[in-house]
Design a protein around this motif. Sequence first.
Motif, short mmCIF file in Angstrom:
data_model
loop_
_atom_site.label_atom_id
_atom_site.label_comp_id
_atom_site.label_asym_id
_atom_site.label_seq_id
_atom_site.Cartn_x
_atom_site.Cartn_y
_atom_site.Cartn_z
N GLU A 365 45.90 12.73 16.77
CA GLU A 365 46.39 11.26 16.55
C GLU A 365 44.71 10.46 17.31
O GLU A 365 44.38 9.62 15.83
N GLY A 366 44.46 10.53 17.92
CA GLY A 366 43.73 9.55 18.98
C GLY A 366 42.05 11.32 18.21
O GLY A 366 41.08 9.84 18.17
N VAL A 367 41.72 12.43 17.69
CA VAL A 367 39.92 12.83 17.16
C VAL A 367 40.71 12.79 15.71
O VAL A 367 39.81 12.43 15.95
N ARG A 368 41.87 12.00 15.54
CA ARG A 368 41.51 11.41 14.22
C ARG A 368 41.13 10.63 13.84
O ARG A 368 40.37 10.25 13.05
N LEU A 369 41.64 9.27 14.75
CA LEU A 369 41.59 8.22 14.30
C LEU A 369 40.25 7.59 14.65
O LEU A 369 38.77 6.71 14.40
N ALA A 370 39.91 8.15 15.74
CA ALA A 370 38.31 8.02 16.78
C ALA A 370 37.17 9.09 15.92
O ALA A 370 36.41 8.23 15.79
N ALA A 371 37.53 9.68 15.15
CA ALA A 371 36.28 10.16 14.07
C ALA A 371 35.43 10.52 15.15
O ALA A 371 34.58 9.66 14.16
N PRO A 372 34.52 10.73 16.52
CA PRO A 372 33.54 10.50 16.40
C PRO A 372 32.22 10.68 15.97
O PRO A 372 31.12 10.11 15.77
N VAL A 373 32.55 11.55 15.25
CA VAL A 373 31.49 11.45 14.09
C VAL A 373 31.04 11.61 12.69
O VAL A 373 31.89 11.91 11.58
N THR A 374 30.64 10.14 12.65
CA THR A 374 30.42 9.69 11.01
C THR A 374 28.89 10.61 10.37
O THR A 374 29.31 10.18 9.01
N LEU A 438 42.68 17.99 10.09
CA LEU A 438 42.57 17.54 11.20
C LEU A 438 40.92 18.14 11.33
O LEU A 438 40.85 19.29 12.15
N VAL A 439 39.89 17.02 10.51
CA VAL A 439 38.66 17.97 9.93
C VAL A 439 37.52 17.37 11.16
O VAL A 439 35.86 17.30 11.22
N SER A 440 38.17 16.45 12.40
CA SER A 440 36.80 15.98 13.56
C SER A 440 35.58 16.84 14.32
O SER A 440 34.60 15.90 14.48
N PHE A 441 36.03 17.94 13.82
CA PHE A 441 34.87 18.99 14.98
C PHE A 441 34.63 19.38 13.38
O PHE A 441 33.49 20.67 14.25
N SER A 442 34.55 19.21 12.64
CA SER A 442 33.67 19.87 10.67
C SER A 442 35.25 21.49 10.95
O SER A 442 35.61 21.45 12.20
N GLY A 444 34.54 25.69 9.86
CA GLY A 444 33.99 27.15 9.16
C GLY A 444 32.54 27.37 9.97
O GLY A 444 32.87 27.31 11.98
N SER A 445 31.67 28.26 9.82
CA SER A 445 30.23 28.83 11.19
C SER A 445 29.62 27.81 11.61
O SER A 445 29.05 27.59 12.05
N ARG A 446 29.67 25.98 11.40
CA ARG A 446 28.72 25.13 11.57
C ARG A 446 30.01 24.55 12.77
O ARG A 446 29.41 22.89 12.80
N GLY A 447 31.17 24.62 12.61
CA GLY A 447 32.16 23.93 12.92
C GLY A 447 31.56 23.45 14.38
O GLY A 447 31.09 24.77 15.28
N CYS A 448 32.45 22.37 15.44
CA CYS A 448 31.62 22.64 16.46
C CYS A 448 31.57 23.76 18.08
O CYS A 448 32.88 24.12 17.93
N LEU A 449 31.52 23.82 18.63
CA LEU A 449 31.07 24.52 19.24
C LEU A 449 31.96 24.66 20.53
O LEU A 449 32.31 25.11 21.36
#
Length: 509
Positions: A365-374, A438-442, A444-449
């Motif tokens: 829920e924190g990862v969702r709500l913070a959604a740090p990458v806008t 829960l897509v905060s990390f994007s 697919g191939s460009r998702g968060c490392l």
Amino acid sequence: MLFAASVPAVLLALSATILYALAKVVYRLYLHPLASFPGPKLAAATFWYECYFDVFKAPGGQFIYEIDRLHSIYGPVIRCSPDELHVKDSEWFDVLFAGPGHVREKWHRANRANGSPGSVASTESYDLHRMRRAALNPFFSTKAVMELEQETRRKFDSLCDRLRDYAKDGRIVNLGGAFTAVTLDVISQYCFNECYDCVETPDFAPHWKMLMSALFDGAPFTKHFPRLAIALQSLPRSIALKMNPVLGPFFECQDRIYVQARQVWETERDAQATTKTKTIFQGIMRSNLPPEEKAVKRVCDEAFVLVVAGAETTARVLSVIMAHLLQDRELFDRLRKELSGVVRPDLPPSRDLEAIPLMKAVVQEGVRLAAPVTNRPILIAPKEDLKCHDCAIPRGTPISMTFRDVLFDPTIFPDPNAFKPDRWLEAEAQGKRLDRYLVSFSKGSRGCLGINLAYSEMYIGVAALVSRFDLKLYEFDQKRDLDTVRDYFIGLPSKESKGVRVKVAGRKT
Ligand code: HEM
């Protein structure tokens, strides 16, 4: 005389420029392949529309909100700038951010806010991105993160020691600064095998926090005026420092990375590597990448982005989680009770913490709500025509989506602005795959490392603070200090925010 002669030349140049600009506008409005897509004419005619909302409209970074307003008028697929479509449809996310078998490239304008062109995050071409990413992946696999997790736990133990000092003399802690310090220590140890020691520095090395803020504060400007930003960067350091003293730690960080990269480059260049691979630099030098990819400047770009991407994002999620837990005493106590069997008193591996359903739900829920990458990533599918609703999107079209549109979609997450970890427990009990959204990390191939490292830090960080301290929010105002109101690549709260501050006390048992 000379002046008189040059007047017609100036007028001619001016007329030619105006004519060219007009012709470009006419082309964009009537002849462009995206001419038939819905959206305001001004946004289709010029990039100044986006620039106005990002740079000039207070408090800056407002285009994501304008895009949202445009969707409410024009529907789920809009033309938000001359060459770009923006889609708002949570079910379509997996089509754009597709995995293996689907070629996705980054559009050049998407990378402008990131001043490190040699980094994996800025790479446009699909093939080059795959190559660069393959050299880094082994460092961030689940196995690698688990192997180094003891070090991560040690860093959070040091943070707890420092917080005990604050508790002793009743000082207020800025949690955002403390979390930035510990995440910087983790990432520097992790990537370079050399810790920046921010946790041990008085007041959690506030110059680092200032540097991070300054980097992100500059993001909208860098994005819309990249040449000017490069020109400013190439000024002599003494002048640049006079103009902006915050650049001090920035140069310090760059120099440090450069020296480390140079040393490794020299020792690895000719010699057959015999030691265990301990740093990102060694990893890149020993990979199958071609020689130009191992150039010191390229490697430094990579390292710099890892430091910036790895610290502030994770720190922001930790702040958001703690601020919400501290406003809901019942939830805080429930979590503390669940942790009591696992944290005794040493911090366990993050996978043991993830196995506690409430703990996992709190972090999700924190990862969702913070959604740090806008920042909205803008991708191109060069080999596929795509379809979204009734729109046929020609291959090669730059298409963007905003993570927050999915993370705050009320049809998926009812009451989306509320912190409700129980929604994850209920979905699990009903067999619903809420984590798909829960897509905060994007994805697919460009998702968060760094997703595995980030989760490991978040589990350990929350468990450490909840089980070891009694914390009380200090002069906290959620609207001012927490809610995201600006897109500066990462989402930032109001400029008036003083951060999430707490009074710390050692736990009373
Ligand atoms: C909660 C913490 C984090 C969140 C929410 C997050 C989110 C993201 C997102 C959304 C992207 C895609 C950006 C885009 O396409 O423009 C991304 C990419 C990236 N992240 Fe993270 N991140 C986090 C932590 C980390 C950490 C700890 C690292 C450390 C290594 C890291 C390194 C990267 C890198 C290198 C990329 C570029 C990947 C690529 O283009 O292949 N991130 N992250």
